[in-house]
Design an enzyme around this catalytic site. Sequence first.
Site, short mmCIF file in Angstrom:
data_model
loop_
_atom_site.label_atom_id
_atom_site.label_comp_id
_atom_site.label_asym_id
_atom_site.label_seq_id
_atom_site.Cartn_x
_atom_site.Cartn_y
_atom_site.Cartn_z
N ASP A 1 21.01 19.93 30.32
CA ASP A 1 21.09 20.67 29.05
C ASP A 1 21.81 19.85 27.97
O ASP A 1 22.68 19.04 28.27
CB ASP A 1 21.82 22.00 29.29
N ASN B 1 11.56 28.77 28.22
CA ASN B 1 11.47 27.75 27.17
C ASN B 1 10.19 27.84 26.33
O ASN B 1 10.08 27.18 25.29
CB ASN B 1 11.63 26.33 27.76
C1 IPE Z 1 18.04 25.64 30.73
O1 IPE Z 1 18.42 25.25 29.46
C2 IPE Z 1 16.66 25.12 31.04
C3 IPE Z 1 16.54 23.69 31.20
C4 IPE Z 1 17.51 22.81 31.19
C5 IPE Z 1 15.20 23.22 31.39
P1 IPE Z 1 18.22 26.18 28.18
O2 IPE Z 1 18.78 25.40 27.05
O3 IPE Z 1 16.81 26.62 28.10
O4 IPE Z 1 19.12 27.43 28.56
P2 IPE Z 1 19.79 28.53 27.63
O5 IPE Z 1 18.72 29.06 26.73
O6 IPE Z 1 20.89 27.85 26.86
O7 IPE Z 1 20.32 29.53 28.60
C1 IPE Z 2 17.68 20.69 27.63
O1 IPE Z 2 18.13 20.46 26.34
C2 IPE Z 2 16.23 20.39 27.81
C3 IPE Z 2 15.37 21.57 27.88
C4 IPE Z 2 15.74 22.80 27.95
C5 IPE Z 2 13.94 21.31 27.83
P1 IPE Z 2 17.99 21.55 25.20
O2 IPE Z 2 16.71 21.33 24.50
O3 IPE Z 2 18.19 22.91 25.75
O4 IPE Z 2 19.19 21.14 24.27
P2 IPE Z 2 20.18 22.12 23.52
O5 IPE Z 2 20.73 23.06 24.56
O6 IPE Z 2 19.37 22.81 22.48
O7 IPE Z 2 21.23 21.22 22.96
MG MG Z 3 19.79 24.11 25.99
#
Ligand code: IPE
Ligand code: IPE
Ligand code: MG
Length: 222
Positions: free
Chosen positions: A8, A56
């Site tokens: 993340d 997502n």
């Molecule tokens: C969790 O991250 C999913 C992945 C890393 C693929 P998110 O960024 O989607 O999670 P939330 O929305 O902060 O809980």
């Molecule tokens: C994790 O990074 C990757 C996926 C969930 C695909 P994020 O895209 O969630 O990055 P933040 O949480 O917005 O910084």
């Molecule tokens: Mg994230």
Amino acid sequence: MHVAIIMDGNGRWARERGLPRIEGHRRGAMKVESVTEWAADLGIDYLTLYAFSTENWKRPWEEVSFLFELFVEFMKSKIEKMKSEGVRLRIIGRRDKLPQKVLDVWDMVERETSDGKRITLAVALNYGGRSEITDAVKKIISSGVKDIDEQTFRNYLYLPDMPDPDMVIRTSGEMRISNFLLWQIAYSELFFIKKYWPDFEKEDLVGIIEEFKRRNRRFGGL
Ligand code: IPE
Ligand code: IPE
Ligand code: MG
């Protein structure tokens, strides 16, 4: 040993540098290659990485389609290297709604790397813990099996032969599970680190494993 990682913070990594979110994802994908090597070097047998959750899809389509594009490009460009390094790839998640080219690459990498013996890399794509459990229940109903216990239930999960994660690591400072491996993490040790995923380094992984060894896993006992 099985290490599972919620990768993340790609978006915030990019924003802090004035870059578009997709740049963060690009850097995050590069980190996947490194972390697989580090894990294999450290003797980790199974590595599961959360790449795209069932939630997502709520993101703008441009970002979602970029992530699928990145998955396809990454797998195609790394497949030979992974094969030569003994990486066995497995994808977990729901196939429905994924673009055909993603499904083709999914099948291709699993087929091409099925002999890999050094490390198993499971990539969670269109994955949700609740979907996995719901899918298991559907399979059980359609199989007609009536007598279910925890051991037989496990056989209907996506990868029944993978052991439960010993630890779950989440980067970016968020302290939640976000629908990752709900059944399997019942007794996993949890680690949350502040660094964004593109900044994750080998020393972070080594430090977490050191801390893991110091923890006392009681599994409900004394
Ligand atoms: C969790 O991250 C999913 C992945 C890393 C693929 P998110 O960024 O989607 O999670 P939330 O929305 O902060 O809980
Ligand atoms: C994790 O990074 C990757 C996926 C969930 C695909 P994020 O895209 O969630 O990055 P933040 O949480 O917005 O910084
Ligand atoms: Mg994230």
